[in-house]
Design an enzyme around this catalytic site. Structure first.
Site, PDB file in Angstrom:
ATOM      1  N   ILE A 494       0.834  -1.201   0.000  1.00 16.84           N
ATOM      2  CA  ILE A 494       0.000   0.000   0.000  1.00 16.84           C
ATOM      3  C   ILE A 494       0.867   1.249   0.000  1.00 16.84           C
ATOM      4  O   ILE A 494       0.625   2.193  -0.756  1.00 16.84           O
ATOM      5  CB  ILE A 494      -0.946  -0.015   1.210  1.00 16.84           C
ATOM      6  CG1 ILE A 494      -1.997  -1.121   1.058  1.00 16.84           C
ATOM      7  CG2 ILE A 494      -1.625   1.336   1.402  1.00 16.84           C
ATOM      8  CD1 ILE A 494      -2.851  -1.339   2.283  1.00 16.84           C
ATOM      9  N   ASP A 505      -5.052   2.467   6.599  1.00 17.69           N
ATOM     10  CA  ASP A 505      -4.425   1.889   7.790  1.00 17.69           C
ATOM     11  C   ASP A 505      -5.437   0.943   8.416  1.00 17.69           C
ATOM     12  O   ASP A 505      -6.522   1.357   8.811  1.00 17.69           O
ATOM     13  CB  ASP A 505      -4.045   3.011   8.763  1.00 17.69           C
ATOM     14  CG  ASP A 505      -3.760   2.511  10.175  1.00 17.69           C
ATOM     15  OD1 ASP A 505      -3.364   1.339  10.323  1.00 17.69           O
ATOM     16  OD2 ASP A 505      -3.937   3.291  11.128  1.00 17.69           O
ATOM     17  N   GLN A 522       0.105  -4.687  10.423  1.00 21.55           N
ATOM     18  CA  GLN A 522       0.088  -3.628   9.417  1.00 21.55           C
ATOM     19  C   GLN A 522       0.081  -2.220  10.019  1.00 21.55           C
ATOM     20  O   GLN A 522       0.849  -1.358   9.609  1.00 21.55           O
ATOM     21  CB  GLN A 522      -1.118  -3.816   8.485  1.00 21.55           C
ATOM     22  CG  GLN A 522      -1.049  -2.988   7.208  1.00 21.55           C
ATOM     23  CD  GLN A 522      -1.931  -1.749   7.255  1.00 21.55           C
ATOM     24  OE1 GLN A 522      -2.434  -1.368   8.307  1.00 21.55           O
ATOM     25  NE2 GLN A 522      -2.133  -1.120   6.108  1.00 21.55           N
ATOM     26  N   GLU A 523      -0.797  -1.973  10.993  1.00 22.14           N
ATOM     27  CA  GLU A 523      -0.889  -0.622  11.559  1.00 22.14           C
ATOM     28  C   GLU A 523       0.381  -0.244  12.293  1.00 22.14           C
ATOM     29  O   GLU A 523       0.919   0.866  12.121  1.00 22.14           O
ATOM     30  CB  GLU A 523      -2.082  -0.514  12.505  1.00 22.14           C
ATOM     31  CG  GLU A 523      -2.190   0.875  13.126  1.00 22.14           C
ATOM     32  CD  GLU A 523      -3.425   1.067  13.983  1.00 22.14           C
ATOM     33  OE1 GLU A 523      -3.986   2.173  13.967  1.00 22.14           O
ATOM     34  OE2 GLU A 523      -3.829   0.105  14.666  1.00 22.14           O
ATOM     35  N   GLU A 524       0.891  -1.151  13.126  1.00 17.96           N
ATOM     36  CA  GLU A 524       2.096  -0.841  13.896  1.00 17.96           C
ATOM     37  C   GLU A 524       3.293  -0.584  12.984  1.00 17.96           C
ATOM     38  O   GLU A 524       4.092   0.339  13.225  1.00 17.96           O
ATOM     39  CB  GLU A 524       2.405  -1.985  14.863  1.00 17.96           C
ATOM     40  CG  GLU A 524       1.450  -2.100  16.031  1.00 17.96           C
ATOM     41  CD  GLU A 524       0.179  -2.877  15.722  1.00 17.96           C
ATOM     42  OE1 GLU A 524      -0.637  -3.093  16.621  1.00 17.96           O
ATOM     43  OE2 GLU A 524       0.013  -3.273  14.554  1.00 17.96           O
ATOM     44  N   TYR A 563       7.136  -9.050   8.355  1.00 18.07           N
ATOM     45  CA  TYR A 563       5.829  -8.775   8.946  1.00 18.07           C
ATOM     46  C   TYR A 563       5.733  -9.519  10.265  1.00 18.07           C
ATOM     47  O   TYR A 563       6.225 -10.643  10.402  1.00 18.07           O
ATOM     48  CB  TYR A 563       4.749  -9.243   7.971  1.00 18.07           C
ATOM     49  CG  TYR A 563       3.328  -9.101   8.464  1.00 18.07           C
ATOM     50  CD1 TYR A 563       2.713  -7.867   8.504  1.00 18.07           C
ATOM     51  CD2 TYR A 563       2.607 -10.215   8.888  1.00 18.07           C
ATOM     52  CE1 TYR A 563       1.403  -7.729   8.940  1.00 18.07           C
ATOM     53  CE2 TYR A 563       1.303 -10.099   9.326  1.00 18.07           C
ATOM     54  CZ  TYR A 563       0.706  -8.860   9.352  1.00 18.07           C
ATOM     55  OH  TYR A 563      -0.586  -8.729   9.789  1.00 18.07           O
ATOM     56  N   ASN A 637      -6.465  -6.495   2.450  1.00 14.67           N
ATOM     57  CA  ASN A 637      -7.331  -7.386   3.225  1.00 14.67           C
ATOM     58  C   ASN A 637      -7.613  -6.802   4.606  1.00 14.67           C
ATOM     59  O   ASN A 637      -7.138  -7.298   5.635  1.00 14.67           O
ATOM     60  CB  ASN A 637      -6.689  -8.769   3.344  1.00 14.67           C
ATOM     61  CG  ASN A 637      -6.517  -9.425   1.991  1.00 14.67           C
ATOM     62  OD1 ASN A 637      -7.250  -9.136   1.045  1.00 14.67           O
ATOM     63  ND2 ASN A 637      -5.535 -10.306   1.879  1.00 14.67           N
ATOM     64  N   TRP A 638      -8.401  -5.761   4.614  1.00 22.26           N
ATOM     65  CA  TRP A 638      -8.737  -5.032   5.841  1.00 22.26           C
ATOM     66  C   TRP A 638      -9.550  -5.911   6.785  1.00 22.26           C
ATOM     67  O   TRP A 638     -10.549  -6.510   6.403  1.00 22.26           O
ATOM     68  CB  TRP A 638      -9.534  -3.781   5.440  1.00 22.26           C
ATOM     69  CG  TRP A 638     -10.179  -3.031   6.563  1.00 22.26           C
ATOM     70  CD1 TRP A 638      -9.565  -2.490   7.647  1.00 22.26           C
ATOM     71  CD2 TRP A 638     -11.572  -2.706   6.699  1.00 22.26           C
ATOM     72  NE1 TRP A 638     -10.470  -1.839   8.454  1.00 22.26           N
ATOM     73  CE2 TRP A 638     -11.721  -1.964   7.893  1.00 22.26           C
ATOM     74  CE3 TRP A 638     -12.708  -2.967   5.928  1.00 22.26           C
ATOM     75  CZ2 TRP A 638     -12.949  -1.485   8.326  1.00 22.26           C
ATOM     76  CZ3 TRP A 638     -13.929  -2.487   6.362  1.00 22.26           C
ATOM     77  CH2 TRP A 638     -14.045  -1.761   7.549  1.00 22.26           C
ATOM     78  N   CYS A 640      -8.875  -8.721   8.269  1.00 19.38           N
ATOM     79  CA  CYS A 640      -8.772 -10.179   8.123  1.00 19.38           C
ATOM     80  C   CYS A 640      -7.700 -10.705   9.084  1.00 19.38           C
ATOM     81  O   CYS A 640      -7.245 -10.001   9.965  1.00 19.38           O
ATOM     82  CB  CYS A 640      -8.463 -10.539   6.673  1.00 19.38           C
ATOM     83  SG  CYS A 640      -9.712  -9.924   5.508  1.00 19.38           S
TER      84      CYS A 640
END
Length: 727
Positions: A494, A505, A522-524, A563, A637-638, A640
């Protein structure tokens, strides 16, 4: 939609054009058959029709089913009152064709694997809040079988034909491949209007485009749909209105003295302190008191203790620990600094010396400069309020330095009845406690940020905008909006490939999630590499179901790989993204939090689907408070993975919310090639003139009939119900 002239460019950036509701992007042709079976017409047959008919304007014509309806009514009268059963019988061949397409594709894939002697293999990690569904790629057979004729089921074309078209592109495999604007090797692109795989056809601005993005080996497509370079991105040429503070927009700098390349001067108003429930309680406030005992003589300002502790030389991690504990006496025996100590001892001697002699003293100077750098009270972004804060990047650095040295008062207690229980933690004490490899990598990114801002003071601004729907929840069942353009890719990220877009985010309702703790998804990761995002934790209250947070201008300071537990900091990054005329980097990041489901089937209930749609729409909506360009959305993939959302459901929900907001979508499946193809095919089907409301109603019926129990056929069941809806 008619093309606008240049004089309307500025207006188009900020105001909603009522005519811009997707009418020009429906992706259907007038040459389609008017009966229902025409929806399942093979695109190769359609191309034969296109050759014999002149091209038509890019304007959707509703299917004329009047004759079919009359016949159905007669059939219904003859067969009885069970009209739905009659409709199913009439449409059974069409519905079976939809299911047969999937089975045929799977059968062909297995045959190829049997012929080549290679099983399918799983590709990379599934980044973001993702599902653990299998992700497959297929190999070429062997070096000697390179040119063997292989037919694999693919929308409207064989792999052999696609590869042949790729060979006709100007760049050969022996030549240096061009790089696109995201710094990635350009894929093989086929853009031939007369020779094209039928199912790769898109309609855009009355012009047919064919875009096929192949992996470097040329064996597996890595993206489908609209070319990513055709999606709208933010541009500095789109001038923002003059920056002005307002009742709902607090500007912490002198707005009328912003000069490109110069550090903005802080705003100095009459009021310099606000120790109340509406503002951040600052460390230098005269009301920030430390009471040693119950006597009046034992009371002194905590700021005097902070200046004394940080005015000393800090030549080791133990000195940092001692200084922080000196003005946080209550936590002297509770706080541990194992992670911070381990981090310094893991560094090379020269790097350790650089941090202790240059970076740490510079951070201490930022802390002590707080009264001059941030003299204006900072409001809290509270629930059910639509409010924005704009500050300089230097002010962000000053606030983050204070967070590192744990100076913010009233922010250490985490009990449910504490003053800031509905706000994120901001002091870094949790990051310093228990040692592990993930925290070392986090500290790498944070020290990389401070090293850069101290070596060269950033000159830009950052805006934090809390958005709220204010009871404007949509009636999704009646939405007339058509679906916008889609680029879907199994590769890319992204932040890299979505440059200039509205980047999603995958947030926690407590903004930033576990960035200052043990979380590293992802957010961190995004908060670590765009370190200024962490400042939002200082003043953003927990998000409600109809709220989102938009941050504009947060710069990226680090490269990374991996990740979660595999996350690795890979070095500093110099962000060269252009700035708008507010001197903000053209980087928009919107935080939207999905529901964390404990039971898989809960996500298919109507109230939860509507909640997710409203949450996504709140993030995607166009300029409710501050001016904004209507750029495309970069997402994936928000909700998930750990949140137990299913990508197939979350994918179409985001497409619906984006269509309602009038934005195109770039969707990254993070290595899941199979889902990339399924989402593309579903979107291509929806562009046969279906609306958001029609899909919502079909989705409700599908969920009621528990079609989700067979998720591999979930999209096919939706297609069947959409076909039935046209009776």
């Amino acid at each position: 939609m008619a093309r606008r002239n240049d004089s309307s460019k500025v207006k188009d950036c900020f105001y909603v054009d009522d005519s811009d509701n997707g009418d020009g992007q429906m992706g259907t042709k007038n040459a389609r058959s008017s009966n229902l079976t025409g929806d399942l017409m093979t695109f190769s047959d359609q191309d034969e029709q296109d050759k014999s008919h002149p091209s038509q304007p890019n304007q959707f014509q509703p299917l004329d089913c009047s004759s079919d309806r009359e016949g159905d009514q007669k059939s219904s009268a003859a067969l009885g009152s069970n009209t739905e059963e009659v409709c199913r019988n009439l449409l059974r061949p069409a519905i079976n064709a939809v299911h047969q397409e999937t089975k045929s594709r799977e059968t062909t894939r297995r045959n190829i694997e049997d012929q080549d002697g290679h099983p399918k293999q799983t590709t990379g990690r599934n980044a973001g809040n993702q599902d653990d569904e299998s992700k497959e790629t297929t190999r070429s057979s062997s070096t000697g079988d390179k040119d063997r004729e292989t037919t694999r089921s693919y929308p409207g074309a064989t792999y052999q034909s696609l590869q042949a078209k790729a060979k006709r592109t100007p760049a050969s495999s022996d030549e240096e491949q061009p790089m696109d604007e995201d710094g990635m090797r350009s894929p093989a692109i086929v853009h031939q209007e007369n020779r094209r795989p039928p199912n790769e056809t898109w309609l855009s601005n009355n012009k047919e485009e064919t875009v096929l993005s192949m992996s470097p080996g040329g064996s597996i497509p890595r993206s489908q749909g609209e070319g990513i370079l055709n999606l709208k991105r933010s541009s500095p040429s789109c001038q923002m209105p003059t920056l002005q503070p307002s009742m709902n927009h607090t500007v912490l700098v002198e707005a009328n003295k912003i000069v490109q390349g110069s550090v903005p001067a802080p705003h100095r108003g009459r009021r310099t302190d606000a120790w109340d429930q509406e503002h951040v309680k600052m460390p230098h406030s005269p009301k920030n008191l430390y009471q040693r005992d119950r006597s009046f003589l034992g009371v002194k300002t905590r700021w005097s203790m902070i200046t004394k502790a940080l005015g000393k030389k800090l030549s080791s991690p133990q000195d940092i620990e001692k200084a922080i504990k000196s003005y946080n006496k209550k936590y002297e025996r509770l706080w541990k600094f194992d992670a911070l100590t381990s981090f310094f001892y893991s560094l090379h001697k020269d790097e350790q010396q650089h941090y202790l002699t240059n970076v740490i003293p510079g951070m201490a100077r930022l802390v002590l400069g707080l009264p001059n750098i941030c003299p204006k009270p900072i409001p809290l972004l509270k629930k059910r309020e639509q409010r924005a804060i704009t500050m300089s990047q230097l002010q962000c650095a000053c606030l983050l330095a204070n967070a590192f040295f744990c100076t913010f008062p009233r922010r250490n207690a985490t009990q449910g009845n504490s003053e800031y229980s509905s706000y994120p933690t901001i002091n870094f004490n949790r990051l310093f406690d228990e040692e592990n490899s993930s925290k070392r990598e986090k500290l790498r990114a944070i020290f990389c940020y401070f090293d850069q801002v101290l070596s060269q003071t950033p000159c830009g601004l950052v805006t934090f905008e809390r958005r709220h729907l204010h009871g404007e929840h949509k009636d999704w069942s009646r939405s007339p909006k058509y679906f916008t353009k889609l680029h879907v890719s199994s590769e890319g990220t992204i932040e890299e490939n979505g440059k200039g877009m509205l980047q999603v985010d995958f947030a926690s309702p407590i903004i930033g999630g576990g960035v200052l703790g043990s979380g590293l998804v992802q957010e961190e990761i995004r908060f670590l590499i765009n370190t200024e995002l962490i400042v939002s934790r200082l003043f953003t209250e927990k998000l409600n179901d109809d709220e989102s947070l938009l941050i504009t201008g947060a710069e990226q300071y680090s490269h990374y790989d991996g990740y979660s537990r595999d996350f690795k900091w890979r070095g500093p990054m110099r962000d060269t993204t252009e700035r708008d005329n507010w001197q903000r980097r053209c980087i928009e990041i919107v935080a939207i939090d999905a529901i964390r489901f404990h039971d898989f089937e809960e996500q298919f209930k109507r109230q939860n689907i509507e909640r997710e749609l409203n949450k996504a729409y709140c993030g995607f909506q166009f300029a409710p408070l501050l001016p904004q360009e209507r750029v495309a959305i970069a997402t994936g993939n928000w909700g998930c993975g750990a949140f137990k959302g299913h990508p197939k459901l979350k994918g179409i929900l985001q497409l619906m919310a984006a269509a309602e907001a009038g934005r195109d979508v770039a969707y990254f499946t993070f290595g899941n090639t199979e889902f990339m193809k399924e989402l593309y095919e579903m979107h291509r089907f929806l562009q046969n003139g279906y609306t958001v409301g029609q899909l919502f109603n079909a989705l409700m019926k599908s969920c009621k009939e528990r079609d989700w129990q067979n998720m591999p056929e979930f999209y096919n069941e939706l297609k069947s119900k959409l076909l039935l809806s046209r009776m």
